[in-house]
Structure formats: structure tokens, C-alpha cells
Design a protein around this motif. Structure first.
Motif, PDB file in Angstrom:
ATOM      1  N   GLU A 169       2.206   1.765  -3.404  1.00  0.00           N
ATOM      2  CA  GLU A 169       1.174   2.321  -4.283  1.00  0.00           C
ATOM      3  C   GLU A 169       1.058   3.833  -4.100  1.00  0.00           C
ATOM      4  O   GLU A 169       0.933   4.582  -5.081  1.00  0.00           O
TER       5      GLU A 169
ATOM      6  N   ARG B 164       0.839  -1.207   0.000  1.00  0.00           N
ATOM      7  CA  ARG B 164       0.000   0.000   0.000  1.00  0.00           C
ATOM      8  C   ARG B 164       0.871   1.252   0.000  1.00  0.00           C
ATOM      9  O   ARG B 164       0.580   2.217  -0.697  1.00  0.00           O
TER      10      ARG B 164
ATOM     11  N   ALA C   5       1.783   6.956  -6.600  1.00  0.00           N
ATOM     12  CA  ALA C   5       0.782   8.005  -6.825  1.00  0.00           C
ATOM     13  C   ALA C   5       1.402   9.388  -6.652  1.00  0.00           C
ATOM     14  O   ALA C   5       1.125  10.305  -7.435  1.00  0.00           O
TER      15      ALA C   5
ATOM     16  N   ARG D 180      -7.918  14.114 -11.366  1.00  0.00           N
ATOM     17  CA  ARG D 180      -8.289  12.740 -11.009  1.00  0.00           C
ATOM     18  C   ARG D 180      -7.702  12.329  -9.663  1.00  0.00           C
ATOM     19  O   ARG D 180      -8.258  11.467  -8.985  1.00  0.00           O
ATOM     20  N   PHE D 181      -6.585  12.930  -9.280  1.00  0.00           N
ATOM     21  CA  PHE D 181      -5.973  12.625  -7.989  1.00  0.00           C
ATOM     22  C   PHE D 181      -6.698  13.299  -6.827  1.00  0.00           C
ATOM     23  O   PHE D 181      -6.668  12.806  -5.711  1.00  0.00           O
TER      24      PHE D 181
ATOM     25  N   ARG E  64      -7.635   5.937   0.470  1.00  0.00           N
ATOM     26  CA  ARG E  64      -7.974   4.918  -0.536  1.00  0.00           C
ATOM     27  C   ARG E  64      -9.479   4.953  -0.761  1.00  0.00           C
ATOM     28  O   ARG E  64     -10.257   4.816   0.170  1.00  0.00           O
TER      29      ARG E  64
ATOM     30  N   THR F 216      -8.399   3.113  -5.468  1.00  0.00           N
ATOM     31  CA  THR F 216      -7.306   4.000  -5.884  1.00  0.00           C
ATOM     32  C   THR F 216      -6.974   4.978  -4.758  1.00  0.00           C
ATOM     33  O   THR F 216      -7.802   5.253  -3.891  1.00  0.00           O
ATOM     34  N   TRP F 217      -5.778   5.495  -4.798  1.00  0.00           N
ATOM     35  CA  TRP F 217      -5.332   6.472  -3.805  1.00  0.00           C
ATOM     36  C   TRP F 217      -5.625   7.872  -4.315  1.00  0.00           C
ATOM     37  O   TRP F 217      -5.263   8.229  -5.436  1.00  0.00           O
ATOM     38  N   LYS F 218      -6.295   8.652  -3.487  1.00  0.00           N
ATOM     39  CA  LYS F 218      -6.684  10.022  -3.819  1.00  0.00           C
ATOM     40  C   LYS F 218      -6.066  10.979  -2.809  1.00  0.00           C
ATOM     41  O   LYS F 218      -5.888  10.649  -1.641  1.00  0.00           O
TER      42      LYS F 218
END
Length: 148
Positions: free
Chosen positions: A28, A25, A32, A50-51, A128, A132-134
């Protein structure tokens, strides 16, 4: 005795798998961060947005507050020109579906006629969401030269 050995082995396996998930994680999120930086440096609004979660907020080094649409307008502005940017001293801390990333960010450029020469300590909060990670929040403060 065998039962205790079995429990110890079970505990070690559980801890090992859990550590691998945590490491995965964190990896990931670090990817990002790198992808976000690339998009930011290229002024790629589509990728940057998108982030950012809808509730994204940026806390500036001078106490200002920018929400998602304001940050995207800043990036979108032709007045904002970044000529150099690098992130280093990156460390990540995870709890559940939240990761805090600490880093040093250096940037040079201009906003209109104002020179940008930043050397900042930044904290980013990643969450998360739907696999996806934001980016939920960022806070950067200027690193002051030591007065010793």
C-alpha cells in the motif's frame, strides 16, 4: 506431543498471517509513493496536498527546512519546471503504523534560471491515518561521486 504440534502450527499460521499483513501494508505504501510521484511530476497540487499531513516537513540536502505550505508553494510556482524524474532503489521498512521508504531520486529541470540536476538518496516517513497512508516527512541528500 499433539499439544506441541498444535502450538507450532498455531505459531506458523499466526506468523504467516502477520507477514501477509505486513507485506500488504508495504505494498500500500509503495503504491502511495508511486501515486505521490505521479502527482508531484504533474504538479497536481490537489493530490499532493492530500498526501501531506498538516505537520509535514521536508529536510533539504543543504540543511534547510520546508513545512507543508512552503513545499506546496514551491511546487505551485511557475518557476519550478521538472523535465525528468525517476525513483529507484526503493526499500521499505515497517513498524506498526509507520513505514520508512528509502529510495534514490533523480530529477532534472529548472527553478527560475537555476538548473536542477539532482541525484539524491531520500527517506520518506509514511504514517497510517484513518485508513490511508500519509507523508509525514522527507529528507533527501545529494549522492556524491565516489572519490576513489
Amino acid at each position: 506431543m499433539r499439544r506441541i504440534q498444535f502450538l507450532v502450527v498455531l505459531f506458523v499460521l499466526f506468523y504467516s498471517v502477520n507477514a501477509q499483513v505486513n507485506d500488504g501494508r508495504i505494498a500500500e505504501v509503495l503504491k502511495a509513493v508511486a501515486d505521490y510521484d505521479i502527482a508531484w511530476n504533474k504538479k497536481d497540487i490537489e493530490v499532493v496536498q492530500r498526501f501531506l499531513v498538516p505537520e509535514y516537513v521536508y529536510f533539504s540536502s543543504r540543511g534547510g527546512l520546508l513545512h507543508r505550505h512552503e513545499m506546496l508553494n514551491f511546487l505551485r510556482s511557475p518557476d519550478y519546471v521538472l523535465t525528468f524524474a525517476e525513483r529507484s532503489e526503493i526499500k521499505a521498512f515497517r513498524e506498526g503504523n509507520t513505514v520508512i521508504v528509502s529510495s534514490r531520486w533523480k530529477g532534472k529541470g529548472k527553478y527560475g534560471e537555476t538548473e536542477i540536476n539532482d541525484d539524491q538518496r531520500c527517506g520518506q516517513v509514511f504514517v497510517r491515518s484513518k485508513g490511508t497512508w500519509k507523508l509525514l516527512s522527507e529528507h533527501c541528500v545529494q549522492i556524491q561521486p565516489s572519490s576513489s
